[in-house]
Design an enzyme around this catalytic site. Structure first.
Site, mmCIF file in Angstrom:
data_model
loop_
_atom_site.group_PDB
_atom_site.id
_atom_site.type_symbol
_atom_site.label_atom_id
_atom_site.label_comp_id
_atom_site.label_asym_id
_atom_site.label_seq_id
_atom_site.Cartn_x
_atom_site.Cartn_y
_atom_site.Cartn_z
ATOM 1 N N GLU A 132 14.774 -15.281 -0.978
ATOM 2 C CA GLU A 132 15.088 -16.429 -0.040
ATOM 3 C C GLU A 132 14.221 -17.548 0.113
ATOM 4 O O GLU A 132 14.546 -18.646 0.534
ATOM 5 C CB GLU A 132 15.642 -15.984 1.391
ATOM 6 C CG GLU A 132 16.725 -15.025 1.346
ATOM 7 C CD GLU A 132 16.888 -14.294 2.912
ATOM 8 O OE1 GLU A 132 16.043 -14.865 3.687
ATOM 9 O OE2 GLU A 132 17.642 -13.381 2.984
ATOM 10 N N ASP A 165 0.759 -1.288 -0.011
ATOM 11 C CA ASP A 165 0.000 0.028 -0.124
ATOM 12 C C ASP A 165 0.693 1.212 0.268
ATOM 13 O O ASP A 165 1.897 1.268 0.688
ATOM 14 C CB ASP A 165 -0.772 -0.145 1.373
ATOM 15 C CG ASP A 165 -1.794 1.167 1.060
ATOM 16 O OD1 ASP A 165 -2.991 1.155 0.401
ATOM 17 O OD2 ASP A 165 -1.749 2.178 2.228
#
Length: 558
Positions: free
Chosen positions: A274, A225
């Site tokens: 990751e 956002d």
């Protein structure tokens, strides 16, 4: 230390950080506004249990992923975009166990889950901010927000001339613990939403931890956002202009789209990479140009960015072709998919926007010509789903829902509605709970009514009424999404081949596929392009020609 509560979604990780392939390149992502989707406990407010129960519907609709608007602990001053605890579920929506169950069920169905992240500001009830106020001037926690002394003889004036997106000054003065007037704090939105100071390392550390918390829970990505708002220009300089809302999207502002935001997102990308399963980040970034939007999706930053320029384009062939070309051209150099979106929780639904004259913007107060609006909305949806890249569908648009433009003032809850000098404040119209059944106190939304009143016409637009009904908007979406999954000319890609077409029409080719669009208000005869795969309005071929009805899109296989 967070516990891994859900298995990561299946899929193959990128071969190396920055590798530009993945499910998200051509995904159809469905936005769920939780309070208005389905109510699982009968209190009149949608919740995570309701979403979980309805996941099979979304699977059968044919979408690839579900984006959930905020469900975090919040005082709800701005419908959950004022977060008090980023690691907790607001009781109105359920618990962390409900979130875990939802994520697991979605993955079992082959759906991915994207959650909203609100990093520009917190709630004024966030523990950091409450302590900053209670401890008074000199509190170390004040450095994590933008506290500044006021101007004027007694500091009675705001520190600069910035205006809130919701209207009025972007500053509110505090009261010190001894009861005297104190410093001011910055809030680009409501006063209950103080902006974080992203120059402070504790803020960056906290959000890296929040990312890992939800990734460990099994989410497949984040919609970020106000991704353009985190970094403010050094010194917080005056803008030197009034009616600043009118400048948004036209200029780089000292509080929006500053170059420093990109360092933040590069650090986030290393975390996403990751994790297995192609976890993604999506930018809500209002920028002056599509080219500047492309900066957010460079190979080491986010994966997607919303295409607001496309959303705000009128139903006009020339304008649509222009924005399609510009959008594709901007994303191609950075190797990111172009995204397409027609509606969301902040703008008037496109069935109502297209029912009104062009040039009125994205918040419209009048219902307009309902029949024309629906016809254009259906055609626009097929056009969007034919374009290369990823598409976003806002809950209820697959039903052809219009905005509810006649909500009584006493029912409205949009905070900007109560700040007369700010946004129009009519976002409640697109947030009315969607109808599932023909009958019932809330048309199947839940057993306890609806937090916003639904129109009497809602039953005939419901999922029950449209399911299996030939020609319904719901069945049009189902057919389009099914075709998009199997046809090689739909989905991923970076270009379209424009074909000759009369004025007011669009025609483009992709491998084995042609799309024709009539944006005029009259039928137009055109050559047959192949075999009709799908059309937004009924069409009949006549030898080598076809009469393309007004405001109609046709998909052809060739």
């Amino acid at each position: 230390m967070t516990q891994h509560l859900a298995a990561p979604s299946t899929g193959t990780s990128d071969a190396a950080p920055g590798h530009r392939t993945g499910w998200w390149q051509d995904a159809v992502i469905y936005q769920v506004y939780p309070r208005s989707f389905a109510d699982g406990n009968g209190d009149g407010m949608g919740d995570l249990a309701g979403v979980r129960d309805r996941l099979p519907y979304l699977k059968n609709l044919g979408v690839d992923a579900v984006w959930l608007s905020p469900f975090y602990a919040s005082p709800q001053a701005d419908a959950g975009y004022d977060v008090s605890d980023y690691r907790a579920i607001d009781p109105m929506f359920g618990t962390l166990l409900d979130a875990d169950a939802l994520i697991r069920d979605a993955h079992d169905l082959g759906l991915r889950i994207i959650v909203d992240l609100v990093p520009n500001h917190s709630s004024d009830q966030h523990e950091w901010f409450k302590r900053a106020l209670a401890e008074g001037p000199g509190s170390a926690l004040r450095e994590r927000y933008h506290f500044r002394p006021g101007k004027g003889t007694d500091g009675e004036l705001p520190p600069n001339d910035w205006e809130s997106i919701f209207g009025g000054p972007a500053w509110t003065r505090t009261t010190d613990p001894d009861g005297t007037p104190g410093d001011w704090y910055l809030h680009l939105f409501a006063p209950e939403q103080p902006d974080f100071n992203w120059e402070h390392p504790a803020v960056a550390d906290e959000f890296r931890s929040i990312l890992r918390f939800w990734l460990d829970m099994g989410v497949d990505g984040f919609r970020v956002d106000v991704a353009h708002g985190l970094v403010k220009a050094e010194g917080l300089p005056d803008l030197g202009a009034h009616d600043q809302l009118k400048l948004l999207g036209n200029d780089v502002m000292p509080f929006f789209d500053q170059d420093g935001v990109h360092e933040i997102y590069r650090s986030w990308r290393t975390i996403l990479d990751e994790y297995p399963g192609d976890r993604i980040a999506v930018a809500e970034a209002w920028t002056p140009t599509v080219e500047r939007t492309a900066n957010y999706v460079r190979h080491d930053e986010m994966h997607q960015a919303f295409n607001f320029q496309y959303l705000s384009t009128d139903w006009d062939a020339a304008e649509l072709r222009k924005v399609i070309d510009v959008s594709l051209d901007a994303m191609r150099p950075v190797g990111a998919p172009t995204t397409w979106v027609l509606s969301n929780h902040d703008v008037t639904r496109h069935a109502t926007r297209f029912a009104n004259p062009p040039g009125l913007g994205t918040q419209i107060r009048t219902a307009g010509d309902r029949e024309m609006g629906l016809r254009r909305a259906r055609a626009a949806s097929l056009l969007m789903l034919a374009l290369p890249g990823s598409a976003y569908v806002y809950q209820g648009e697959e039903l052809g829902l219009p905005d509810v433009t006649d909500l009584p003032d006493e029912a409205r809850q949009d905070p900007s509605f109560f700040r007369a000098d700010g946004q129009d404040g009519f976002r409640d119209g697109c947030r009315v709970p969607i109808p599932w059944t023909r009958d019932g106190s809330s048309y199947g939304f839940g057993d306890g009514g609806s937090w916003l009143p639904q129109p009497d016409s809602w039953g005939e637009l419901s999922i029950e009424a449209q399911t299996g009904t030939a020609g319904s908007t719901l069945e049009l979406y189902r057919a389009a999404l099914a075709a998009r999954r199997v046809h090689p000319g739909l989905g991923a890609g970076t270009a379209v081949e424009w074909l000759d077409a009369p004025e007011g029409l669009l025609a483009f080719a992709r491998p084995g596929f042609v799309c024709t669009v009539n944006t005029t208000g009259r039928p137009v005869r055109i050559p047959v392009r192949g075999q009709v795969l799908l059309s937004s309005s009924p069409v009949v071929t006549d030898g080598a020609e076809i009469e393309l009805p007004a405001d109609t899109t046709v998909w052809w296989t060739v």
